[in-house]
Design a protein around this motif. Structure first.
Motif, PDB file in Angstrom:
ATOM      1  N   TRP A   1     -10.897   2.338   0.904  1.00 56.45           N
ATOM      2  CA  TRP A   1     -10.570   1.553   2.103  1.00 56.45           C
ATOM      3  C   TRP A   1     -11.819   1.200   2.903  1.00 56.45           C
ATOM      4  CZ3 TRP A   1      -6.572  -1.230   2.130  1.00 56.45           C
ATOM      5  CH2 TRP A   1      -6.046  -1.780   3.301  1.00 56.45           C
TER       6      TRP A   1
ATOM      7  N   LYS B   1      -9.515  -0.731  -3.788  1.00 59.05           N
ATOM      8  CA  LYS B   1      -9.568  -0.391  -2.362  1.00 59.05           C
ATOM      9  C   LYS B   1      -9.122   1.049  -2.072  1.00 59.05           C
ATOM     10  CE  LYS B   1      -8.933  -5.232  -1.079  1.00 59.05           C
ATOM     11  NZ  LYS B   1      -8.890  -5.739  -2.472  1.00 59.05           N
TER      12      LYS B   1
ATOM     13  N   GLY C   1      -3.864   1.999   6.427  1.00 60.02           N
ATOM     14  CA  GLY C   1      -4.435   1.798   5.100  1.00 60.02           C
ATOM     15  C   GLY C   1      -5.282   2.975   4.661  1.00 60.02           C
ATOM     16  N   LYS C   2      -6.047   3.507   5.594  1.00 59.40           N
ATOM     17  CA  LYS C   2      -6.866   4.685   5.309  1.00 59.40           C
ATOM     18  C   LYS C   2      -5.983   5.869   4.906  1.00 59.40           C
ATOM     19  CE  LYS C   2      -9.284   8.320   7.803  1.00 59.40           C
ATOM     20  NZ  LYS C   2      -9.807   8.779   9.094  1.00 59.40           N
TER      21      LYS C   2
ATOM     22  N   LYS D   1       0.810  -1.219   0.000  1.00 61.84           N
ATOM     23  CA  LYS D   1       0.000   0.000   0.000  1.00 61.84           C
ATOM     24  C   LYS D   1       0.845   1.272   0.000  1.00 61.84           C
ATOM     25  CE  LYS D   1      -4.003  -2.035   0.030  1.00 61.84           C
ATOM     26  NZ  LYS D   1      -3.503  -3.395  -0.193  1.00 61.84           N
TER      27      LYS D   1
END
Length: 246
Positions: free
Chosen positions: A193, A190, A211-212, A166
């Motif tokens: 997310w 994604k 991840g966000k 990511k």
């Protein structure tokens, strides 16, 4: 490579082998994030991958428009993947249906896929491409290697980036912009997310926050990149379609 010449029985063995080894292939951070997401959504299924607020509506879409057109090999792989501990990492079936259409719209013959997992989107691409088509599944070192050879510049029609490292998404983007032809398409998976990009950090477990943050940074950079026309769509955990304009 194209799977058409491989019998379904042999392919299923390949899938089971991939599934048993995926924990070794995925980077440590990505595994921890995926496990956190899987634990947070213990009943993860195709119906939990959509951002629609109504599971009933998403189920309707899948059962009415997606599943009836899904090839048998893809169906079997989707069912096998559903039982995997990290099933949430798989590309959503409605996302892959859109990819199928995009591949045909650009008349794709040479494609790149970054991030494999159990191979649902990879198999779909292989089944969609014409007989002379090629799908190249790669990770970062090979992507870097490709751009060092000038003959590869503009040599690909389509790319799908799904569950790559990511933090390296923008590095992939810069390399893919050299590999994808003008008029070609890059799809990032994604990018919303799971909807958490619009939610406060305090509402999410720590495993989802990184991840966000990565998705949010990628979205800002893609929005500012005048080399591409973009469309962000609330399918699966969010996808962004980029069409190279120059």
């Amino acid at each position: 490579h194209v799977f058409r010449d491989i019998s379904l029985k042999i392919y299923k063995k390949i899938v089971l082998c991939l599934m048993s080894k995926v924990m070794v292939l995925v980077c440590v951070w990505e595994k921890e994030t995926a496990i956190t997401m899987a634990n947070d959504e213990a009943n993860a299924s195709d119906f939990s991958k959509g951002l629609l607020q109504s599971k009933e509506l998403y189920k309707y879409i899948l059962e009415t428009s997606v599943y009836p057109r899904e090839q048998e090999a893809l169906k079997e792989l989707r069912i096998l993947t559903h039982n995997h501990a990290l099933a949430i990492m798989a590309a959503a079936p409605d996302v892959c249906q859109l990819i199928d259409m995009l591949l045909k719209l650009v008349n794709a013959r040479k494609t790149i896929e970054i991030g494999i997992f159990t191979g649902y989107s990879l198999l779909l691409t292989a089944l969609t491409l014409p007989e002379d088509g090629k799908v190249l599944s790669i990770f970062f070192p090979l992507c870097t290697f490709l751009v060092t050879h000038k003959e590869n510049e503009g040599g690909f029609d389509f790319a799908f980036v799904d569950d790559a490292e990511k933090g390296s998404y923008w590095n992939y983007h810069e390399r893919l912009m050299r590999l994808i032809k003008v008029g070609g398409i890059i799809v990032y998976d994604k990018t919303l997310w799971g909807g958490s990009v619009a939610e406060p950090d305090s509402s999410k477990p720590e495993g989802k926050r990184e991840g966000k943050k990565t998705a949010h940074e990628l979205n800002k950079k893609l929005s500012a990149d005048k080399r591409v026309q973009i469309s962000q769509i609330a399918l699966g955990h969010g996808i962004t379609i980029c069409r190279r304009v120059y």
